[in-house]
Scaffold this motif. Structure first.
Motif: not given
Ligand code: ADP
Ligand code: IPE
Length: 280
Positions: A180-188, A190-192, A215-218, A226-229
């Protein structure tokens, strides 16, 4: 069946400016195409690419309630159909741009839209277009799928995320790796953007699907999948179902780590997140 080298997700957040309607990150897309070109040059020709929607699709889907379909409104709602069409116009526009960039880098890429062949029931996938993907791969092309709208037997329609598509592809093709290539360096942890957030190098998935460390996510308000979760759940499911035989890696699109992850399935410390299965 010949092995699939890599299933690659190009995240919508990496390919687009996720908060600005239909705004491409052209430089990132070029980087992604150059990466696939390198994989091809290195002999990894059996790749499947799935991209997200980012700002092409999520806004329209949110505005028209496509993810919940008729579960939140009348079954005979032309506005819903209109919203689905607008969402599809937007995601297919991005699919065209991604495929075009890959082709201009010499990749025999072919866009494949899931709508119509992939179907869901209460958002669960009940029919897939896997045979088409296999035929396209076996004929020497690189399939480029994308998160899309899907027809749903219970709620008329829903949003089928690229991450869910990847889970199905991983089960069917048992690729060497899923990246998975995304806009942050990986999973943090909690939200980066939260003070104290740390990049998690390795996540171990237990037999019951739990993650260590947790991990916690937003998620952004207009994100309809549902974003990163959801990505975390997808990674956990792939690792659990394959008993760890399919490595899952998450790292930044615009990075050297991305190349290493795709070519070798390995990441150095601080480069991204690798998922593995707990030994019992
Ligand atoms: P993509 O569109 O690349 O598939 P998402 O937008 O669904 O990815 O998820 C990546 C975003 O999730 C990042 O921009 C990041 O800010 C946010 N995010 C929230 N919590 C986390 C976390 N714990 N680790 C990594 N990213 C997180
Ligand atoms: C969403 O797909 C598809 C839509 C039609 C909205 P994804 O869930 O894979 O998209 P990203 O990566 O989060 O943008």
């Amino acid at each position: 069946m010949a092995t699939v080298d890599c299933v690659l997700k190009l995240g919508g957040s990496a390919l687009t400016h996720k908060s600005q309607l239909e705004t491409l990150r052209a430089e990132s897309l070029r980087g992604a195409a150059a990466l696939v070109h390198k994989l091809h040059g290195a002999g990894q020709r059996r790749c499947i690419i799935v991209h997200g929607a980012g700002s092409f699709g999520h806004f329209q889907a949110k505005e028209h309630g496509i993810a919940s379909g008729t579960s939140a409104r009348s079954a005979d709602d032309d506005n819903l159909r209109c919203g689905l069409c607008l969402t599809r116009l937007s995601v297919t526009k991005l699919n065209h741009l991604v495929t075009e960039e890959l082709v201009s880098h010499g990749i025999p890429a072919v866009g494949i839209s899931p709508f119509g062949t992939w179907k869901t029931s209460c958002k669960n996938v009940i029919q897939t277009g896997i045979d088409t993907v296999k035929d396209v791969l076996d004929s020497g092309y690189v399939p480029v799928l994308h998160g899309d709208c899907a027809l749903d037997s219970e709620q008329h329609c829903c949003i089928l995320s690229g991450d869910k598509i990847i889970e199905v592809l991983a089960k069917k093709f048992s690729p060497r790796r899923v990246v998975f290539l995304t806009d942050v360096s990986g999973i943090y942890s909690c939200p980066p953007d939260t003070p104290g957030a740390r990049l998690v190098d390795s996540i171990v998935v237990g037999p019951d699907g739990n993650m260590e460390p947790p991990v916690l996510s937003s998620v952004l308000p207009h994100d309809t999948t549902g974003g990163v979760s959801l990505k975390l759940q997808t990674a956990v499911n792939i690792v659990s179902q394959s008993h760890g035989t399919i490595p899952v890696l998450i790292c930044k699109l615009d990075s050297e780590a991305a190349e290493r992850a795709c070519l070798t399935g390995e990441l150095k410390e601080g480069e991204g997140t690798t998922f593995s299965f707990a030994e019992s």
